[in-house]
Design a protein around this motif. Structure first.
Motif, PDB file in Angstrom:
ATOM      1  N   THR A   1       0.818  -1.217   0.000  1.00 31.74           N
ATOM      2  CA  THR A   1       0.000   0.000   0.000  1.00 31.74           C
ATOM      3  C   THR A   1       0.852   1.267   0.000  1.00 31.74           C
ATOM      4  N   ILE A   2       2.172   1.128  -0.045  1.00 29.33           N
ATOM      5  CA  ILE A   2       3.072   2.289  -0.048  1.00 29.33           C
ATOM      6  C   ILE A   2       3.638   2.522  -1.449  1.00 29.33           C
ATOM      7  N   ALA A   3       4.341   1.536  -1.986  1.00 34.52           N
ATOM      8  CA  ALA A   3       4.878   1.657  -3.345  1.00 34.52           C
ATOM      9  C   ALA A   3       3.844   1.301  -4.393  1.00 34.52           C
ATOM     10  N   GLY A   4       2.793   0.573  -3.980  1.00 32.90           N
ATOM     11  CA  GLY A   4       1.776   0.135  -4.918  1.00 32.90           C
ATOM     12  C   GLY A   4       2.156  -1.181  -5.582  1.00 32.90           C
ATOM     13  N   SER A   5       1.297  -1.607  -6.490  1.00 32.23           N
ATOM     14  CA  SER A   5       1.518  -2.854  -7.225  1.00 32.23           C
ATOM     15  C   SER A   5       1.099  -2.625  -8.670  1.00 32.23           C
ATOM     16  N   ILE A   6       1.180  -3.650  -9.476  1.00 26.56           N
ATOM     17  CA  ILE A   6       0.852  -3.480 -10.892  1.00 26.56           C
ATOM     18  C   ILE A   6      -0.642  -3.589 -11.151  1.00 26.56           C
TER      19      ILE A   6
ATOM     20  N   SER B   1       0.489   4.846  -7.502  1.00 25.31           N
ATOM     21  CA  SER B   1       1.336   3.649  -7.505  1.00 25.31           C
ATOM     22  C   SER B   1       2.644   3.920  -8.233  1.00 25.31           C
ATOM     23  N   ASP B   2       3.724   4.040  -7.473  1.00 26.19           N
ATOM     24  CA  ASP B   2       5.039   4.208  -8.102  1.00 26.19           C
ATOM     25  C   ASP B   2       5.406   2.990  -8.933  1.00 26.19           C
TER      26      ASP B   2
ATOM     27  N   TRP C   1       3.534   3.123 -12.286  1.00 28.75           N
ATOM     28  CA  TRP C   1       4.100   4.174 -13.142  1.00 28.75           C
ATOM     29  C   TRP C   1       5.410   3.694 -13.763  1.00 28.75           C
ATOM     30  N   LEU C   2       6.303   3.133 -12.945  1.00 25.48           N
ATOM     31  CA  LEU C   2       7.605   2.697 -13.444  1.00 25.48           C
ATOM     32  C   LEU C   2       7.463   1.572 -14.465  1.00 25.48           C
ATOM     33  N   VAL C   3       6.586   0.622 -14.186  1.00 26.15           N
ATOM     34  CA  VAL C   3       6.393  -0.501 -15.112  1.00 26.15           C
ATOM     35  C   VAL C   3       5.923   0.011 -16.471  1.00 26.15           C
ATOM     36  N   LYS C   4       4.993   0.968 -16.475  1.00 21.98           N
ATOM     37  CA  LYS C   4       4.474   1.479 -17.748  1.00 21.98           C
ATOM     38  C   LYS C   4       5.484   2.372 -18.461  1.00 21.98           C
ATOM     39  N   HIS C   5       6.160   3.249 -17.726  1.00 19.83           N
ATOM     40  CA  HIS C   5       7.022   4.230 -18.369  1.00 19.83           C
ATOM     41  C   HIS C   5       8.405   3.690 -18.704  1.00 19.83           C
ATOM     42  N   LEU C   6       8.784   2.564 -18.116  1.00 21.30           N
ATOM     43  CA  LEU C   6      10.065   1.950 -18.470  1.00 21.30           C
ATOM     44  C   LEU C   6       9.880   0.751 -19.398  1.00 21.30           C
TER      45      LEU C   6
END
Length: 313
Positions: free
Chosen positions: A221-226, A234-235, A238-243
């Motif tokens: 619940t802090i960094a989030g999930s996919i 959700s960091d 965001w990272l999964v989509k943008h990277l």
């Protein structure tokens, strides 16, 4: 004979020296827990050591100036390299592997991932131009000069791999849960810099992160999930989509944000935290095997990219 997993202090860090290392892992933990990495992350780090890696645990000081922390980690890496080589030589261990940047891998958990990401951003030749775009004009000139003075001619962590565990691209509200106070600090220029929006902007403009991987947890619940959240909260998502264009290596496991934390007691992994796993049988824990698989994939990608560069040259 199994080598002994034992940390010893070296400069401002803790080092577990492997007699025949196949690589070096530099670990940066989360807020508070990262101040005592050899205690809170002991089981996780011990499994990487047993797999053949020398482990460097890098504590860090708490501050809202995250560029400063990231650069201090880079300074520590530079100072540590000759010290580790000398220590390995005195111990009769192999030393050649410590002399090549491509043998170093950064692993971060939670807030520690942000510092690693900032170092990756500084590895980009265009970091100053990107900073100009992503940072308000009143901050840009001062920040750019301060960073440039400390970075010098170094290429930060170029050619070094990274693994982000439950990455938390922290801002002031993450550090101070009282929102009115956090917003006041931001207005006064006393909050976290760079903030989440600025950091994500820089990552989005970067041409790097092609040697980056990520492990997330489905109940974080802090960094989030996919799944089940949007990019605004959700960091991880965001990272999964943008990277995606950098072919991010990614895996999501069962667990919460503090899954990497814990010590082994018999056949159990324990962190005594009622808000996390508290106690869990080792046979249900898959973080370490997945981590080792990802590290192997990153090493293969690193060799492939290195070979491609040589062919082009």
């Amino acid at each position: 004979m199994q080598p002994s997993f034992r940390f010893q202090p070296l400069l401002f860090s803790w080092v577990a020296l492997h007699p025949k290392p196949k690589g070096v892992i530099q670990f940066v933990g989360g807020a508070f827990f990262g101040s005592f990495p050899t205690l809170f992350y002991r089981y996780f780090l011990s499994q990487l050591f047993e797999a053949g890696y020398t482990i460097v645990a890098l504590p860090f000081r708490f501050t809202f100036r995250h560029w400063s922390v990231a650069l201090s980690l880079l300074d520590e890496q530079q100072r540590l390299q000759p010290e580790i080589i000398a220590l390995a030589a005195r111990s009769g261990y192999e030393t050649d592997i410590y002399q090549h940047p491509e043998n170093y891998t950064w692993i971060g958990h939670s807030l520690g991932c942000k510092y690693i990401a900032l170092l990756e951003l500084l590895s980009d030749d265009q970091w100053q131009a990107n900073l100009q775009v992503c940072t308000p004009s009143r901050q840009t000139q001062v920040q750019r000069q301060q960073i440039s003075d400390r970075l010098g001619s170094r290429s930060a962590i170029r050619d070094q791999r990274s693994l982000l565990l439950a990455p938390d691209i922290s801002d002031t509200e993450s550090a101070i849960p009282i929102k009115p106070l956090a917003k006041l600090l931001d207005r006064l220029g006393l909050g976290v810099l760079p903030d989440r929006q600025q950091t994500l902007c820089l990552i989005d403009r970067s041409r790097l992160f092609n040697l980056t991987s990520l492990i997330s947890f489905d109940h974080d619940t802090i960094a989030g999930s996919i799944n089940g959240q949007d990019e605004a909260t959700s960091d991880v998502l965001w990272l999964v989509k943008h990277l995606e264009r950098q072919h991010l290596i990614q895996a999501e496991l069962a667990g919460k944000h503090l899954e990497p934390i814990g010590v082994r007691i018999g056949q159990w992994i324990v962190d005594f935290n009622p808000l996390d796993k508290f106690i869990k049988p080792l046979w249900l824990r898959d973080l370490e095997p997945v981590t080792l698989d990802i590290l192997k994939t990153l090493e293969e990608r690193s060799r492939a990219l290195s070979g491609r560069v040589k062919v082009k040259a």
